[in-house]
Design a protein around this motif. Structure first.
Motif, PDB file in Angstrom:
ATOM      1  N   THR A 170       0.828  -1.209   0.000  1.00  0.00           N
ATOM      2  CA  THR A 170       0.000   0.000   0.000  1.00  0.00           C
ATOM      3  C   THR A 170       0.861   1.257   0.000  1.00  0.00           C
ATOM      4  O   THR A 170       0.571   2.233  -0.704  1.00  0.00           O
ATOM      5  N   ALA A 171       1.950   1.244   0.778  1.00  0.00           N
ATOM      6  CA  ALA A 171       2.835   2.410   0.801  1.00  0.00           C
ATOM      7  C   ALA A 171       3.573   2.585  -0.529  1.00  0.00           C
ATOM      8  O   ALA A 171       3.850   3.716  -0.955  1.00  0.00           O
ATOM      9  N   GLY A 187      -3.941   6.547   3.079  1.00  0.00           N
ATOM     10  CA  GLY A 187      -4.076   7.030   4.448  1.00  0.00           C
ATOM     11  C   GLY A 187      -4.794   6.069   5.369  1.00  0.00           C
ATOM     12  O   GLY A 187      -4.877   6.312   6.574  1.00  0.00           O
ATOM     13  N   MET A 188      -5.318   4.983   4.877  1.00  0.00           N
ATOM     14  CA  MET A 188      -6.029   3.990   5.677  1.00  0.00           C
ATOM     15  C   MET A 188      -5.118   2.799   5.942  1.00  0.00           C
ATOM     16  O   MET A 188      -4.057   2.664   5.348  1.00  0.00           O
ATOM     17  N   ASP A 189      -5.557   1.952   6.863  1.00  0.00           N
ATOM     18  CA  ASP A 189      -4.811   0.730   7.149  1.00  0.00           C
ATOM     19  C   ASP A 189      -5.201  -0.321   6.119  1.00  0.00           C
ATOM     20  O   ASP A 189      -5.864  -1.315   6.399  1.00  0.00           O
ATOM     21  N   LEU A 190      -4.757  -0.069   4.889  1.00  0.00           N
ATOM     22  CA  LEU A 190      -5.109  -0.926   3.765  1.00  0.00           C
ATOM     23  C   LEU A 190      -3.978  -1.896   3.490  1.00  0.00           C
ATOM     24  O   LEU A 190      -2.816  -1.525   3.503  1.00  0.00           O
ATOM     25  N   LYS A 191      -4.336  -3.140   3.267  1.00  0.00           N
ATOM     26  CA  LYS A 191      -3.338  -4.184   3.026  1.00  0.00           C
ATOM     27  C   LYS A 191      -3.640  -4.819   1.670  1.00  0.00           C
ATOM     28  O   LYS A 191      -4.703  -5.413   1.473  1.00  0.00           O
ATOM     29  N   LEU A 192      -2.692  -4.665   0.746  1.00  0.00           N
ATOM     30  CA  LEU A 192      -2.837  -5.192  -0.604  1.00  0.00           C
ATOM     31  C   LEU A 192      -1.969  -6.436  -0.758  1.00  0.00           C
ATOM     32  O   LEU A 192      -0.802  -6.429  -0.383  1.00  0.00           O
ATOM     33  N   VAL A 196      -2.682  -8.341  -6.190  1.00  0.00           N
ATOM     34  CA  VAL A 196      -3.391  -7.095  -6.496  1.00  0.00           C
ATOM     35  C   VAL A 196      -2.408  -5.974  -6.792  1.00  0.00           C
ATOM     36  O   VAL A 196      -2.586  -5.192  -7.739  1.00  0.00           O
ATOM     37  N   PHE A 197      -1.332  -5.878  -6.011  1.00  0.00           N
ATOM     38  CA  PHE A 197      -0.356  -4.819  -6.233  1.00  0.00           C
ATOM     39  C   PHE A 197       0.319  -4.955  -7.590  1.00  0.00           C
ATOM     40  O   PHE A 197       0.511  -3.963  -8.307  1.00  0.00           O
TER      41      PHE A 197
END
Length: 508
Positions: A170-171, A187-192, A196-197
């Motif tokens: 995500t970063a 800006g959210m606690d998103l985990k890819l 998907v990345f």
């Protein structure tokens, strides 16, 4: 007489050493006794393992406190004892192999019993580092490692952890191109996940390449109402040289060019009109890909056509329109007057007034009388173009004829060819068909069909009644003309081209 004492064998020392102890005899009852069996076992243990305490928990397990009635329990006991003996032997081998070396190896992975199983710590003792029963951490579920990893370090968090890897992906989305919108998920606690990345990354790269291609295309080509830097520089030079006063804007666009209106300036060798039309030919062939068939078989440009890049072909296209306009102007046909040609930019007189171009026949919406006058003018222009200028328009229609000051003006003659062209008669038949259909729709009663109009213009008198036979005769005539041109070209000594008229052929 004193009696001499009798020396027995017990009192007399043996010269060969101490005699062996007599073997105690035992009865069958004693042999069957369990106590005797235990004594014999302890004696054997003392000889096999000297120096070790002979206790119930010695090298061999006993069955006093265990239920030995089960064969499975006995098998487990024997296996455990064998494992301990194997580990002891492995330890001796390890010490023998390492010796006094500073670098040593360990056979710990080959041991049968885990060292932690030999720990003397009581089962009732609780390690102070054990947090399995901590009430503050009971709500956090323990993650089971993937692929069944249960060795050392199984609780260590690495870069391959799902949560750590997802947050890192995500970063890394911040490194995408600015044109690729990623939203506010960073800006959210998103985990890819990696899948998907990687898909988003490939899509970002493809979008960047697509944007770069579109940008490059605009920079190196002339598109609708847009000019590339090279064309813009040429226009600036014309203004700085005084040929043009100002460039006012775009007045029309077509499949092959863009036309701008400009205010005329002055030149030393000729007069510049007050209003000029700047025709900028598009430098891409995507809009009009069949230009080559109009120019590659034209003897005026045939030798220069091969092995040229598209930009040079466009310059040749503009040059061809310049020569065709000069032929038409010399024959007295109403057409734009050529001012100058610079690469792919052709400056001509403007047909119209006050920056408003004259309407085409399609846009003019003429009445019946004006339509009749326009038809008679078009018929005469086609004859002049064919016989006096030795040209076929090849794209004549209501869109390429303008109505200005009560007269029909011909424009867009860059594709015009001579009748001796391999497809010249086919182009003429197509022009006749377009003209005939247009004026028939306008209600002009004396408009002939395309076959009659073709014979009127060309004076060939083809007598076929249907279109298929008519076209077949046209093709036969074109083959005859082509063969005649090839035979005649063998006798050619010199080509002399006059910019003010059609090329003339001279024999030796």
């Amino acid at each position: 007489m004193e009696q001499v004492g009798i020396i027995t064998s017990e009192a007399r020392p043996c010269p060969w050493g101490a005699p062996a102890k007599p073997i105690n005899q035992c009865s069958l009852t004693e042999v069957m006794s369990e106590e005797l069996a235990r004594e014999l076992q302890l004696e054997e243990e003392s000889h096999a393992f000297p120096g070790e305490a002979l206790t119930d928990e010695g090298p061999f397990l006993t069955s006093e406190n265990l239920d030995t009635s089960s064969d499975a329990v006995l098998a487990q006991m024997l296996q455990m004892q064998f494992d301990k003996e194997y580990d002891a032997q492995l330890l001796r081998e390890e010490k023998k192999f390492n010796g006094d070396s500073k670098v040593s190896i360990s056979f710990e992975n080959f041991r049968k019993v885990n060292p932690c199983e030999d720990s003397d710590s009581s089962g009732d003792e609780v390690d102070w580092q054990d947090t399995r029963h901590d009430p503050y951490k009971a709500d956090k579920p323990t993650t089971t490692p993937k692929r069944g990893f249960i060795g050392k370090g199984k609780d260590i968090t690495t870069k391959h952890d799902e949560v750590v890897c997802g947050r890192k992906n995500t970063a890394r989305m911040e490194n995408f191109v600015p044109e690729f919108q990623v939203g506010d998920g960073i800006g959210m606690d998103l985990k890819l996940s990696n899948q998907v990345f990687n898909a988003l990354k490939q899509h970002s790269i493809s979008e960047q390449r697509k944007s770069a291609r579109l940008h490059d295309k605009k920079e190196v080509s002339t598109t609708e109402k847009v000019v590339d830097p090279k064309t813009r520089l040429l226009l600036y030079k014309m203004v700085n040289a005084g040929v043009l006063e100002t460039i006012n804007g775009c007045v029309s666009t077509g499949k092959e060019s863009v036309v701008f209106h400009a205010s005329g300036g002055s030149m030393e060798d000729q007069e510049v009109p007050d209003e000029c039309a700047i025709k900028v030919f598009k430098t891409t062939l995507n809009e009009f890909k069949n230009r080559d068939k109009y120019i590659k078989d034209d003897y005026r440009f045939k030798e220069r056509f091969s092995k040229l890049n598209p930009r040079k072909i466009i310059r040749m296209w503009a040059e061809k329109e310049k020569h065709n306009l000069k032929r038409m102007q010399k024959a007295g046909i109403p057409c734009p007057e050529v001012v100058m040609l610079k690469k792919h930019i052709l400056v001509m007189s403007f047909i119209g007034k006050d920056q408003v171009p004259a309407p085409t026949l399609k846009e003019a919406k003429l009445g019946l009388e004006d339509s009749k006058a326009a038809y008679s003018q078009v018929l005469e222009l086609m004859k002049q173009l064919y016989h006096q200028c030795n040209l076929v328009h090849a794209d004549l229609s209501e869109y390429n004829m303008m109505w200005h000051d009560g007269k029909v003006w011909l424009i867009d003659v860059s594709q015009s060819v001579e009748p001796t062209h391999p497809h010249g008669l086919e182009f003429l038949y197509r022009d006749c068909r377009n003209v005939s259909q247009f004026f028939q729709k306008c209600g002009v009663p004396e408009t002939p069909n395309e076959r009659e109009l073709f014979n009127i213009v060309s004076d060939l008198n083809i007598t076929s009644d249907n279109q298929v036979d008519f076209l077949a005769e046209i093709e036969a005539l074109e083959k005859i003309n082509e063969a005649h041109v090839q035979n005649h070209s063998k006798k050619v000594a010199t080509f002399q081209r006059d910019d003010d008229g059609p090329p003339r052929l001279y024999d030796e």
